[in-house]
Design a protein around this motif. Structure first.
Motif, PDB file in Angstrom:
ATOM      1  N   VAL A  25      -9.326   0.966  -1.602  1.00 24.78           N
ATOM      2  CA  VAL A  25      -8.573   0.187  -2.479  1.00 24.78           C
ATOM      3  C   VAL A  25      -9.390  -1.207  -2.744  1.00 24.78           C
ATOM      4  N   GLY A  26     -10.057  -1.846  -1.944  1.00 25.18           N
ATOM      5  CA  GLY A  26     -10.911  -3.147  -2.443  1.00 25.18           C
ATOM      6  C   GLY A  26     -11.848  -2.595  -3.342  1.00 25.18           C
ATOM      7  N   GLY A  27     -12.738  -1.353  -2.943  1.00 21.82           N
ATOM      8  CA  GLY A  27     -13.853  -1.089  -3.806  1.00 21.82           C
ATOM      9  C   GLY A  27     -13.629  -0.907  -5.592  1.00 21.82           C
ATOM     10  N   TYR A  44     -20.239   3.402  -4.744  1.00 20.29           N
ATOM     11  CA  TYR A  44     -20.864   4.435  -4.004  1.00 20.29           C
ATOM     12  C   TYR A  44     -19.948   4.709  -2.629  1.00 20.29           C
ATOM     13  N   GLU A  45     -19.184   6.055  -2.541  1.00 19.44           N
ATOM     14  CA  GLU A  45     -18.391   6.096  -1.594  1.00 19.44           C
ATOM     15  C   GLU A  45     -18.773   7.256  -0.647  1.00 19.44           C
ATOM     16  N   ALA A  46     -18.600   6.899   0.674  1.00 16.00           N
ATOM     17  CA  ALA A  46     -19.383   7.755   1.603  1.00 16.00           C
ATOM     18  C   ALA A  46     -18.290   9.132   1.431  1.00 16.00           C
ATOM     19  N   GLY A  52     -10.017   5.539  -0.027  1.00 16.26           N
ATOM     20  CA  GLY A  52     -10.012   5.002   1.311  1.00 16.26           C
ATOM     21  C   GLY A  52      -8.750   5.477   2.424  1.00 16.26           C
ATOM     22  N   LYS A  53      -8.278   4.448   2.743  1.00 14.68           N
ATOM     23  CA  LYS A  53      -7.043   4.819   3.621  1.00 14.68           C
ATOM     24  C   LYS A  53      -5.973   5.264   2.998  1.00 14.68           C
ATOM     25  N   ALA A  54      -5.712   5.018   1.544  1.00 15.40           N
ATOM     26  CA  ALA A  54      -4.922   5.032   0.564  1.00 15.40           C
ATOM     27  C   ALA A  54      -4.811   6.412   0.210  1.00 15.40           C
ATOM     28  N   PHE A  74       2.257   7.140   5.273  1.00 17.85           N
ATOM     29  CA  PHE A  74       3.055   6.718   4.385  1.00 17.85           C
ATOM     30  C   PHE A  74       2.414   5.302   3.679  1.00 17.85           C
ATOM     31  N   ARG A  75       2.822   5.110   2.289  1.00 19.41           N
ATOM     32  CA  ARG A  75       2.487   3.968   1.539  1.00 19.41           C
ATOM     33  C   ARG A  75       3.748   3.093   1.322  1.00 19.41           C
ATOM     34  N   PHE A  76       3.764   1.987   1.666  1.00 15.99           N
ATOM     35  CA  PHE A  76       4.880   0.897   1.294  1.00 15.99           C
ATOM     36  C   PHE A  76       4.369   0.128   0.629  1.00 15.99           C
ATOM     37  N   PHE A  77       5.227  -0.467  -0.408  1.00 12.96           N
ATOM     38  CA  PHE A  77       4.721  -1.420  -1.307  1.00 12.96           C
ATOM     39  C   PHE A  77       5.936  -2.391  -1.347  1.00 12.96           C
ATOM     40  N   PHE A  80       7.258  -8.127  -2.188  1.00 11.81           N
ATOM     41  CA  PHE A  80       6.469  -9.463  -2.290  1.00 11.81           C
ATOM     42  C   PHE A  80       5.014  -9.269  -2.702  1.00 11.81           C
ATOM     43  N   TYR A  81       4.345  -8.035  -2.715  1.00 14.40           N
ATOM     44  CA  TYR A  81       3.196  -7.656  -3.298  1.00 14.40           C
ATOM     45  C   TYR A  81       3.136  -8.284  -4.825  1.00 14.40           C
ATOM     46  N   ARG A  82       2.108  -8.751  -5.141  1.00 10.42           N
ATOM     47  CA  ARG A  82       1.866  -9.159  -6.355  1.00 10.42           C
ATOM     48  C   ARG A  82       0.611  -8.680  -7.013  1.00 10.42           C
ATOM     49  N   ALA A 264     -23.055   7.687   1.280  1.00  9.17           N
ATOM     50  CA  ALA A 264     -22.903   6.514   2.062  1.00  9.17           C
ATOM     51  C   ALA A 264     -24.220   5.672   2.060  1.00  9.17           C
ATOM     52  N   VAL A 265     -23.787   4.180   2.219  1.00  7.87           N
ATOM     53  CA  VAL A 265     -24.697   3.276   2.386  1.00  7.87           C
ATOM     54  C   VAL A 265     -25.259   3.202   3.894  1.00  7.87           C
ATOM     55  N   THR A 266     -26.546   3.358   4.374  1.00  5.49           N
ATOM     56  CA  THR A 266     -27.038   3.221   5.634  1.00  5.49           C
ATOM     57  C   THR A 266     -27.664   1.969   6.081  1.00  5.49           C
ATOM     58  N   ALA A 474     -12.398  -6.499   0.811  1.00  8.08           N
ATOM     59  CA  ALA A 474     -11.889  -5.317   1.873  1.00  8.08           C
ATOM     60  C   ALA A 474     -10.671  -5.963   2.444  1.00  8.08           C
ATOM     61  N   ASP A 475      -9.770  -5.320   3.152  1.00  8.98           N
ATOM     62  CA  ASP A 475      -8.712  -5.856   3.727  1.00  8.98           C
ATOM     63  C   ASP A 475      -8.902  -7.168   4.899  1.00  8.98           C
ATOM     64  N   TYR A 476     -10.040  -6.846   5.456  1.00  7.22           N
ATOM     65  CA  TYR A 476     -10.268  -8.116   6.613  1.00  7.22           C
ATOM     66  C   TYR A 476     -10.700  -9.359   5.951  1.00  7.22           C
ATOM     67  N   SER A 485      -4.011  -4.862   4.762  1.00  9.06           N
ATOM     68  CA  SER A 485      -3.180  -4.007   3.572  1.00  9.06           C
ATOM     69  C   SER A 485      -3.802  -3.952   2.117  1.00  9.06           C
ATOM     70  N   MET A 486      -2.984  -2.932   1.428  1.00  6.61           N
ATOM     71  CA  MET A 486      -3.530  -2.446   0.275  1.00  6.61           C
ATOM     72  C   MET A 486      -3.652  -3.876  -0.461  1.00  6.61           C
ATOM     73  N   GLU A 487      -2.443  -4.522  -0.447  1.00  4.61           N
ATOM     74  CA  GLU A 487      -2.424  -5.866  -1.163  1.00  4.61           C
ATOM     75  C   GLU A 487      -3.362  -6.839  -0.875  1.00  4.61           C
TER      76      GLU A 487
HETATM   77  C1  LIG Z   1      -1.919   4.999   8.792  1.00  2.00           C
HETATM   78  C2  LIG Z   1      -1.809   3.895   7.745  1.00  2.00           C
HETATM   79  C3  LIG Z   1      -0.642   3.339   7.042  1.00  2.00           C
HETATM   80  C4  LIG Z   1      -0.823   2.289   6.356  1.00  2.00           C
HETATM   81  N1  LIG Z   1       0.292   1.932   5.388  1.00  2.00           N
HETATM   82  C5  LIG Z   1       0.088   1.080   4.503  1.00  2.00           C
HETATM   83  C6  LIG Z   1       1.195   0.637   3.688  1.00  2.00           C
HETATM   84  O1  LIG Z   1       2.311   1.268   3.772  1.00  2.00           O
HETATM   85  N2  LIG Z   1       1.119  -0.528   2.707  1.00  2.00           N
HETATM   86  C7  LIG Z   1      -0.177  -1.194   2.740  1.00  2.00           C
HETATM   87  O2  LIG Z   1      -0.308  -2.181   1.957  1.00  2.00           O
HETATM   88  N3  LIG Z   1      -1.053  -1.036   3.689  1.00  2.00           N
HETATM   89  C8  LIG Z   1      -0.987   0.070   4.670  1.00  2.00           C
HETATM   90  N4  LIG Z   1      -2.067   0.433   5.403  1.00  2.00           N
HETATM   91  C9  LIG Z   1      -3.311  -0.304   5.247  1.00  2.00           C
HETATM   92  C10 LIG Z   1      -4.150  -0.131   3.929  1.00  2.00           C
HETATM   93  O3  LIG Z   1      -4.227   1.368   3.684  1.00  2.00           O
HETATM   94  C11 LIG Z   1      -5.466  -0.677   4.226  1.00  2.00           C
HETATM   95  O4  LIG Z   1      -5.355  -1.850   4.716  1.00  2.00           O
HETATM   96  C12 LIG Z   1      -6.101  -0.648   3.049  1.00  2.00           C
HETATM   97  O5  LIG Z   1      -6.185   0.620   2.299  1.00  2.00           O
HETATM   98  C13 LIG Z   1      -7.688  -0.878   3.156  1.00  2.00           C
HETATM   99  O6  LIG Z   1      -8.430  -0.854   2.049  1.00  2.00           O
HETATM  100  P1  LIG Z   1      -9.981  -1.133   1.846  1.00  2.00           P
HETATM  101  O7  LIG Z   1     -10.616  -0.795   0.589  1.00  2.00           O
HETATM  102  O8  LIG Z   1     -10.175  -2.558   2.371  1.00  2.00           O
HETATM  103  O9  LIG Z   1     -10.684  -0.325   3.129  1.00  2.00           O
HETATM  104  P2  LIG Z   1     -10.573   1.631   3.215  1.00  2.00           P
HETATM  105  O10 LIG Z   1      -9.554   1.960   2.709  1.00  2.00           O
HETATM  106  O11 LIG Z   1     -11.161   1.640   4.681  1.00  2.00           O
HETATM  107  O12 LIG Z   1     -11.744   1.643   2.254  1.00  2.00           O
HETATM  108  C14 LIG Z   1     -13.196   1.536   2.384  1.00  2.00           C
HETATM  109  C15 LIG Z   1     -14.160   2.568   1.828  1.00  2.00           C
HETATM  110  O13 LIG Z   1     -15.392   2.495   2.049  1.00  2.00           O
HETATM  111  C16 LIG Z   1     -15.845   3.847   2.497  1.00  2.00           C
HETATM  112  N5  LIG Z   1     -17.141   3.750   3.129  1.00  2.00           N
HETATM  113  C17 LIG Z   1     -17.076   3.629   4.922  1.00  2.00           C
HETATM  114  N6  LIG Z   1     -18.316   3.630   5.176  1.00  2.00           N
HETATM  115  C18 LIG Z   1     -19.069   3.516   4.149  1.00  2.00           C
HETATM  116  C19 LIG Z   1     -20.603   3.475   3.833  1.00  2.00           C
HETATM  117  N7  LIG Z   1     -21.399   3.452   4.881  1.00  2.00           N
HETATM  118  N8  LIG Z   1     -21.021   3.814   2.555  1.00  2.00           N
HETATM  119  C20 LIG Z   1     -20.229   3.824   1.420  1.00  2.00           C
HETATM  120  N9  LIG Z   1     -18.829   3.877   1.508  1.00  2.00           N
HETATM  121  C21 LIG Z   1     -18.194   3.786   2.930  1.00  2.00           C
HETATM  122  C22 LIG Z   1     -14.892   4.566   3.057  1.00  2.00           C
HETATM  123  O14 LIG Z   1     -14.682   5.830   3.075  1.00  2.00           O
HETATM  124  C23 LIG Z   1     -13.604   3.929   2.319  1.00  2.00           C
HETATM  125  O15 LIG Z   1     -13.297   4.807   1.206  1.00  2.00           O
HETATM  126  C24 LIG Z   1      -2.031   1.755   6.142  1.00  2.00           C
HETATM  127  C25 LIG Z   1      -3.136   1.908   6.974  1.00  2.00           C
HETATM  128  C26 LIG Z   1      -3.322   2.952   7.603  1.00  2.00           C
HETATM  129  C27 LIG Z   1      -4.282   3.319   8.519  1.00  2.00           C
END
Ligand SMILES: Cc1cc2nc3c(=O)[nH]c(=O)nc-3n(C[C@H](O)[C@H](O)[C@H](O)COP(=O)(O)OP(=O)(O)OC[C@H]3O[C@@H](n4cnc5c(N)ncnc54)[C@H](O)[C@@H]3O)c2cc1C
Length: 566
Positions: A25-27, A44-46, A52-54, A74-77, A80-82, A264-266, A474-476, A485-487
């Motif tokens: 979601v971040g990328g 570039y996606e691994a 990703g997690k979504a 499951f995905r919960f929106f 308050f998500y904007r 993947a980026v190494t 990214a989410d951190y 979260s996705m937000e």
């Molecule tokens: C079970 C579960 C349920 C969830 N439910 C919700 C919800 O209901 N609502 C909500 O808002 N949030 C939810 N979340 C949290 C949310 O999914 C994540 O916080 C959010 O999707 C993170 O997005 P991101 O892009 O930061 O990271 P990621 O989704 O982790 O994306 C990072 C991407 O980088 C890729 N990557 C990894 N290593 C490399 C590499 N070396 N080179 C290239 N690419 C690489 C990964 O494959 C991935 O596609 C949930 C999470 C989980 C695990």
């Protein structure tokens, strides 16, 4: 090493070329915002799929039809998500946008072992009386003593009247467990208000998570019930890929974004000032003007070598951040589940289960046409506690085989809902998140999730790093949203894009970034607290009588919880 993409500015006019590393979601959010502003972007996606997690994952493949739909969880929106809905509204889908694929849930189920599950409406109360009833419904039947419930409400009022500085400095270093004084309370208070409600928040544990993070998000969830302009709970009207991720990828391609899956980026190269390149797993190298690092926290930490940290010192904090496990199990059923129109919280289940029956939200998605045609509903369950022994095998999820996990989750669900609601005969198949890997008798998780442990805020980097051409999406990352979260991932991406725009001095529209809204009625109290905080004084509610007593006095002396909302 041959350059994979050596496209400099010249090839794209005056906009710098941006490499987005990670397609979650971040990328994808960063790629969207950049491409909409005319930046040439390569992602570039691994993995083989974006999102990703979504992302959705092909589930069990049985019979002639396409596989059943699977996912991490499951995905919960929440209402308050904007940031995320704003981005979704720009992704075309049919005559409208993918934001039109969000549908409101109307209820929430609170389930407790051996007792009938209770549904609480999440429609916005239209009067003070309805608000009182809604609050009473949350507490009713949980056996939490009235004075403890009142104390909990008092804590929420404390949060609502605390200035930002005090939240960041004091509440960030306090666990939610300490903040709500769970240790001295009744078992009912600890189970329901301590552990139970916190399980609604992704992978959060009240004993280690910061009171600031949990408290702020709690207030937003309550706001969802109070503010008639927002819907408390929304979900997608089809599996995530159909409803959102696939149209998103198509939109990015239409915008000219180059998308590389299975790449993947190494390694990142850095010279003390800038990122000078990124190595890919096929041995080629990326050479871009800017790098958006959008990989999950544990991968970002691995890529943050000493040379990279010398160039971007704020990445040193990544190694201090902690992750937890939250992963999904889907149960494919021959009959609709028939519980609540929304999410369910099994708040005393050992494995911290939450669920949603998806079929009711997917009116146009033909489950019948998939696999062998026998599936009518998908009960999607998230497991958030992998360390507490279960009821069937007496083992934590981390020590179970995939079959044991499935059987244990099913048993805990039946324990809460009853076998009449979930008969064994309705279970056609099941699917466990493939990020959970079983090797040589041990269980690993390839997709852990950041937990906002106490004090972790100060280790979290901003989207703009000290390296001239490295930003994070990214989410951190530090955001207003402040919950993995996705937000948060979308907000981080907006901040990352704004950094690039600012650093380039480009006259381009910055992306909107918004703080949480809180009820205006508490602003004077927050301002008073801000003055007191700057003078080194405690919060007014700590210094004198508890704030709810003050409210009582104003209201004429009533002292029970109900009086607060009269
Ligand atoms: C079970 C579960 C349920 C969830 N439910 C919700 C919800 O209901 N609502 C909500 O808002 N949030 C939810 N979340 C949290 C949310 O999914 C994540 O916080 C959010 O999707 C993170 O997005 P991101 O892009 O930061 O990271 P990621 O989704 O982790 O994306 C990072 C991407 O980088 C890729 N990557 C990894 N290593 C490399 C590499 N070396 N080179 C290239 N690419 C690489 C990964 O494959 C991935 O596609 C949930 C999470 C989980 C695990």
């Amino acid at each position: 090493m041959s350059p994979r993409t050596g496209r400099g500015r010249g090839a794209f006019g005056d906009r710098p070329h941006v490499a987005v590393l990670g397609g979650g979601v971040g990328g994808l959010s960063a790629a969207q915002k950049l491409a909409e502003r005319g930046f040439p972007v390569t992602v570039y996606e691994a993995r083989e799929r974006f999102g990703g997690k979504a992302r959705s994952i092909p589930g069990p493949d049985r019979g002639a039809g396409p596989p059943l739909p699977g996912e991490h969880g499951f995905r919960f929106f929440p209402g308050f998500y904007r940031h995320l809905p704003d981005a979704m509204a720009r992704i075309p889908d049919g005559e409208g946008s993918v934001a039109d694929n969000l549908v409101a849930a109307s209820g929430m189920m609170l389930a407790r072992t051996g007792q009938p599950a209770r549904e609480i409406g999440i429609d916005t109360p239209r009067s003070v009386g309805e608000w009182r009833t809604a609050m009473e419904n949350v507490f009713a039947g949980q056996d939490v003593p009235a004075d403890e419930s009142a104390f909990f409400v008092n804590r929420l009022l404390y949060l609502l009247t605390t200035c930002r500085e005090r939240r960041e400095d004091e509440l960030e270093d306090t666990t939610w467990w300490e903040f709500i004084e769970a240790e001295r309370m009744s078992p009912a208070y600890r189970t329901f208000l301590g552990d139970g409600l916190t399980r609604m928040l992704v992978a959060m544990r009240p004993q280690v998570s910061s009171a600031r993070t949990i408290g702020r998000v709690y207030l937003q969830l309550f706001r969802g019930r109070l503010d008639p302009s927002i819907e408390a709970d929304r979900v997608l009207d089809a599996p995530s890929n159909e409803a959102w991720i696939d149209p998103w990828v198509r939109y990015l391609e239409d915008l000219g974004v180059e998308l590389h899956a299975d790449t993947a980026v190494t390694r990142l190269h850095a010279d003390g000032r800038r990122i000078t390149g990124a190595e890919l797993d096929d041995g080629s190298e990326v050479d871009a003007d800017y790098y958006v690092l959008a990989v999950p926290v544990e991968v970002a930490d691995r890529l943050a070598t000493e040379a990279v940290c010398r160039t971007a010192p704020s990445l040193r904090g990544l190694s201090e951040l902690e992750t937890g496990w939250m992963n999904g199990v889907q149960f494919y059923l021959s009959e609709p589940v028939g519980t609540v129109h929304g999410h369910g919280v099994y708040y005393d289940s050992p494995w911290a289960l939450t669920s949603i029956a998806q079929g009711q939200f997917w009116p146009d998605y033909d489950l019948d046409a998939r696999a062998d045609g026998s599936v009518e509903d998908v009960l999607s369950v998230c497991v958030s506690d992998w360390d507490t022994p279960g009821i069937l095998y007496g083992k934590p999820a981390r020590e179970c085989s995939p079959e044991e996990i499935q059987e244990e989750v099913w048993a805990q669900l039946q324990d809460h809902l009853g076998e009449d609601t979930l008969p064994d005969a309705h279970l056609v198949d099941w699917f466990l998140d493939p990020e959970i890997r079983f090797e040589d008798g041990t269980v690993a998780n390839d997709a852990p999730l950041l937990i906002n442990t106490v004090g972790s805020l100060r280790h979290r980097p901003d989207a703009g790093t000290e390296a001239e051409n490295l930003v994070l999406a990214a989410d951190y990352v530090r955001t207003h949203t402040d919950l993995a979260s996705m937000e948060a991932a979308n907000e981080a991406a907006r901040r990352a894009v704004n950094e690039i725009i600012d650093r380039e001095g480009i006259r381009s529209e910055r992306c909107g970034v918004w703080d949480f809204e809180e009820p205006a009625v508490f602003r004077p109290a927050k301002r008073q607290d801000q003055i007191r905080y700057r003078l080194g004084l405690p919060h007014p509610g700590e210094a004198a009588t508890p704030i709810w007593r003050t409210y009582d006095r104003i209201r004429g002396g009533a002292s029970d919880l109900t009086a607060l909302f009269d």
